[in-house]
Design a protein around this motif. Structure first.
Motif, PDB file in Angstrom:
ATOM      1  N   HIS A 177       6.888 -25.876  26.020  1.00  0.00           N
ATOM      2  CA  HIS A 177       7.024 -26.080  27.461  1.00  0.00           C
ATOM      3  C   HIS A 177       7.103 -27.580  27.753  1.00  0.00           C
ATOM      4  CE1 HIS A 177       5.998 -26.235  31.719  1.00  0.00           C
ATOM      5  NE2 HIS A 177       6.480 -24.995  31.765  1.00  0.00           N
ATOM      6  N   ARG A 228       2.055  -8.311  24.876  1.00  0.00           N
ATOM      7  CA  ARG A 228       2.086  -8.810  26.250  1.00  0.00           C
ATOM      8  C   ARG A 228       0.763  -8.519  26.954  1.00  0.00           C
ATOM      9  NH1 ARG A 228       7.849  -8.267  29.219  1.00  0.00           N
ATOM     10  NH2 ARG A 228       9.014  -9.483  27.722  1.00  0.00           N
ATOM     11  N   ASP A 230       4.560 -11.783  32.153  1.00  0.00           N
ATOM     12  CA  ASP A 230       5.037 -13.126  31.842  1.00  0.00           C
ATOM     13  C   ASP A 230       4.240 -13.843  30.757  1.00  0.00           C
ATOM     14  OD1 ASP A 230       2.744 -13.480  33.321  1.00  0.00           O
ATOM     15  OD2 ASP A 230       3.559 -15.086  34.557  1.00  0.00           O
ATOM     16  N   LYS A 231       3.364 -13.124  30.039  1.00  0.00           N
ATOM     17  CA  LYS A 231       2.566 -13.739  28.971  1.00  0.00           C
ATOM     18  C   LYS A 231       2.591 -12.858  27.726  1.00  0.00           C
ATOM     19  CE  LYS A 231      -0.690 -16.059  32.012  1.00  0.00           C
ATOM     20  NZ  LYS A 231      -2.090 -16.197  32.415  1.00  0.00           N
ATOM     21  N   THR A 263       1.576 -12.997  23.229  1.00  0.00           N
ATOM     22  CA  THR A 263       1.003 -13.686  22.072  1.00  0.00           C
ATOM     23  C   THR A 263       1.569 -13.040  20.823  1.00  0.00           C
ATOM     24  OG1 THR A 263      -1.043 -14.104  23.271  1.00  0.00           O
ATOM     25  CG2 THR A 263      -1.142 -14.272  20.892  1.00  0.00           C
ATOM     26  N   ASP A 318       1.202 -18.635  21.880  1.00  0.00           N
ATOM     27  CA  ASP A 318       1.098 -18.124  23.249  1.00  0.00           C
ATOM     28  C   ASP A 318       2.374 -18.512  23.980  1.00  0.00           C
ATOM     29  OD1 ASP A 318      -1.531 -17.103  22.978  1.00  0.00           O
ATOM     30  OD2 ASP A 318      -2.320 -19.129  23.211  1.00  0.00           O
ATOM     31  N   TRP A 319       3.073 -17.505  24.489  1.00  0.00           N
ATOM     32  CA  TRP A 319       4.333 -17.704  25.182  1.00  0.00           C
ATOM     33  C   TRP A 319       4.194 -17.289  26.637  1.00  0.00           C
ATOM     34  CZ3 TRP A 319       8.711 -19.682  22.795  1.00  0.00           C
ATOM     35  CH2 TRP A 319       8.636 -19.803  21.410  1.00  0.00           C
ATOM     36  N   ARG A 320       4.897 -17.996  27.525  1.00  0.00           N
ATOM     37  CA  ARG A 320       4.918 -17.649  28.950  1.00  0.00           C
ATOM     38  C   ARG A 320       6.352 -17.682  29.451  1.00  0.00           C
ATOM     39  NH1 ARG A 320      -0.115 -21.330  30.885  1.00  0.00           N
ATOM     40  NH2 ARG A 320      -1.645 -20.359  29.514  1.00  0.00           N
ATOM     41  N   ASP A 340       9.066 -18.194  32.333  1.00  0.00           N
ATOM     42  CA  ASP A 340       9.306 -18.933  33.571  1.00  0.00           C
ATOM     43  C   ASP A 340      10.389 -18.199  34.350  1.00  0.00           C
ATOM     44  OD1 ASP A 340      10.126 -20.694  35.578  1.00  0.00           O
ATOM     45  OD2 ASP A 340      10.038 -22.449  34.283  1.00  0.00           O
ATOM     46  N   TRP A 385      11.492 -18.172  28.037  1.00  0.00           N
ATOM     47  CA  TRP A 385      10.180 -18.067  27.420  1.00  0.00           C
ATOM     48  C   TRP A 385       9.843 -19.427  26.817  1.00  0.00           C
ATOM     49  CZ3 TRP A 385       6.594 -14.311  27.611  1.00  0.00           C
ATOM     50  CH2 TRP A 385       6.999 -13.050  28.052  1.00  0.00           C
ATOM     51  N   HIS A 441       3.421 -22.159  24.900  1.00  0.00           N
ATOM     52  CA  HIS A 441       2.349 -22.838  25.620  1.00  0.00           C
ATOM     53  C   HIS A 441       1.165 -23.184  24.732  1.00  0.00           C
ATOM     54  CE1 HIS A 441       3.138 -23.144  30.017  1.00  0.00           C
ATOM     55  NE2 HIS A 441       4.155 -22.402  29.651  1.00  0.00           N
TER      56      HIS A 441
END
Length: 84
Positions: free
Chosen positions: A7, A34, A38-39, A41, A64-66, A68, A74, A77
């Motif tokens: 990010h 999930r 929006d999150k 791992t 850890d992915w988020r 946007d 993706w 993070h």
């Protein structure tokens, strides 16, 4: 290229020596879980090469992915992997 998945807010300083690292393999060990829409791992195994020494290393990384919504991207993070 791997740095580009981090990010933008997390890209404070590019780790020293990253230009000497080439990722040669990326395997998902634990598929994304999930916690919300929006999150996510996941756990991956990354194989990489130090170009100057031709030494191959492997590390396991919990990511850890988020997501946007605005950019529909993706982003990673979690901490950027420590290639040593």
């Amino acid at each position: 290229t791997a740095w580009g998945y981090l990010h933008p807010d997390k890209r404070v300083t590019m780790p020293e020596g990253l230009d000497n690292v080439r990722v040669t393999g990326y395997e998902v060990v634990q598929p994304p879980l999930r916690s919300s829409a929006d999150k996510a791992t996941q756990v991956v195994r990354i194989e990489y090469l130090f170009r100057d020494r031709q030494a191959i290393r492997t590390l396991t990384d919990r990511q850890d992915w988020r997501f946007d919504q605005e950019t529909e991207t993706w982003w990673l993070h979690s901490q950027f992997p420590d290639f040593k």
